[in-house]
Design a protein around this motif. Sequence first.
Motif, mmCIF file in Angstrom:
data_model
loop_
_atom_site.group_PDB
_atom_site.id
_atom_site.type_symbol
_atom_site.label_atom_id
_atom_site.label_comp_id
_atom_site.label_asym_id
_atom_site.label_seq_id
_atom_site.Cartn_x
_atom_site.Cartn_y
_atom_site.Cartn_z
ATOM 1 N N THR A 95 0.830 -1.208 0.000
ATOM 2 C CA THR A 95 0.000 0.000 0.000
ATOM 3 C C THR A 95 0.861 1.253 0.000
ATOM 4 O O THR A 95 0.546 2.245 -0.666
ATOM 5 N N ARG A 117 -0.844 2.513 -3.883
ATOM 6 C CA ARG A 117 -2.177 2.148 -3.378
ATOM 7 C C ARG A 117 -3.060 1.566 -4.477
ATOM 8 O O ARG A 117 -3.797 0.611 -4.258
ATOM 9 N N GLU A 118 -2.990 2.148 -5.655
ATOM 10 C CA GLU A 118 -3.849 1.673 -6.742
ATOM 11 C C GLU A 118 -3.475 0.260 -7.158
ATOM 12 O O GLU A 118 -4.351 -0.604 -7.333
ATOM 13 N N THR A 146 -4.640 -2.236 -4.610
ATOM 14 C CA THR A 146 -6.073 -2.524 -4.742
ATOM 15 C C THR A 146 -6.316 -3.555 -5.828
ATOM 16 O O THR A 146 -7.122 -4.487 -5.661
ATOM 17 N N PHE A 147 -5.624 -3.435 -6.954
ATOM 18 C CA PHE A 147 -5.768 -4.402 -8.050
ATOM 19 C C PHE A 147 -5.323 -5.798 -7.628
ATOM 20 O O PHE A 147 -5.814 -6.807 -8.160
ATOM 21 N N ASP A 191 -7.195 -4.806 0.677
ATOM 22 C CA ASP A 191 -8.172 -3.838 1.167
ATOM 23 C C ASP A 191 -7.402 -2.632 1.727
ATOM 24 O O ASP A 191 -6.983 -2.618 2.883
ATOM 25 N N VAL A 192 -7.214 -1.633 0.897
ATOM 26 C CA VAL A 192 -6.394 -0.485 1.265
ATOM 27 C C VAL A 192 -6.975 0.267 2.453
ATOM 28 O O VAL A 192 -6.242 0.693 3.356
ATOM 29 N N ASP A 193 -8.297 0.432 2.474
ATOM 30 C CA ASP A 193 -8.918 1.147 3.592
ATOM 31 C C ASP A 193 -8.662 0.425 4.912
ATOM 32 O O ASP A 193 -8.422 1.065 5.941
#
Length: 304
Positions: free
Chosen positions: A183, A187-188, A191-192, A196-198
């Motif tokens: 992350t 971050r992008e 995500t791919f 779960d970045v959040d």
Amino acid sequence: MGIFLQQLVNGLELGSLYALIALGYTLIYGILELLNFAHGDVFMVGAFLAAGVAALLVHNEVAAVPAGIAVGLMLLVAMGGAGLLGVGIERVAYRPLRNASRLAPLITAIGVSLLLESAVQVGVSPAPVLVPSNALVPQATIHLGSIESPLTGVLLFAASLALMIGLDVFVFRTRFGSAMRATAQDREAATFMGIDVDRVIMVTFFVASALAGLGGVLFGLRYASIDFFMGYLLGIKAFTAAVIGGIGNIRGAMVGGLLLGVLESLSGGFISTQFQDTFVFLTLILVLLVRPQGLFGQPLADRA
């Protein structure tokens, strides 16, 4: 030589406190590249939560609670409360600005810092609050030749060192730590890859803030007095330590904190206590001029 060694020990004790707070700064910056200037005030809130538990169990004598259990409850409440506060700050103040320019979250962090200080000042006490540390931990002094240090100071140093090692293992040796480093790098792309970045960011804020809460407990037990403004200067110095070590680098935060504490102690002992802070920030300027990335090279976000 005896005075030098004593000041060195004092500096390591003080520096371990800076390092403990700096670990939180560097964790959050490593993930979000966010300078969370409210972090020092999260440390302050943790100290007040611990002091509240201590007052309830010691002064009011609600129950005959052994000192060890009382300290354990202080740690649980302070770390849990500070951790949840950090998560709440991220969710309410920082997450909506995640894709904004870097200036917006920086100003927001300063606003959150002032809000926490004012809330504690008005809601709790504008005057310093005493922590009954003499009823909770032995007020013993450890002697080694002409060098002496209170037991609470030794515990502060040992706890900071252990937490730095544990955090380093967590980030570099666990699966969730790999998700944190991914992350931090992109971050992008994380995500791919199904991360779960959040959730990663939420856990990062909780861990960083819980460390600040632990620092608040140790500070209260060591110095037996806290106030609503204590997080400001300590937070600035901890941030300075993180920058000197290489912000985003966990080991750098620890080394930077210890170096800063030793420098402050030696300058106060051999030059003047009036110029301690001056030497601290002159050191920051010198490091930025000579090695802008800090003593430990590139930040974690670039090396992950």
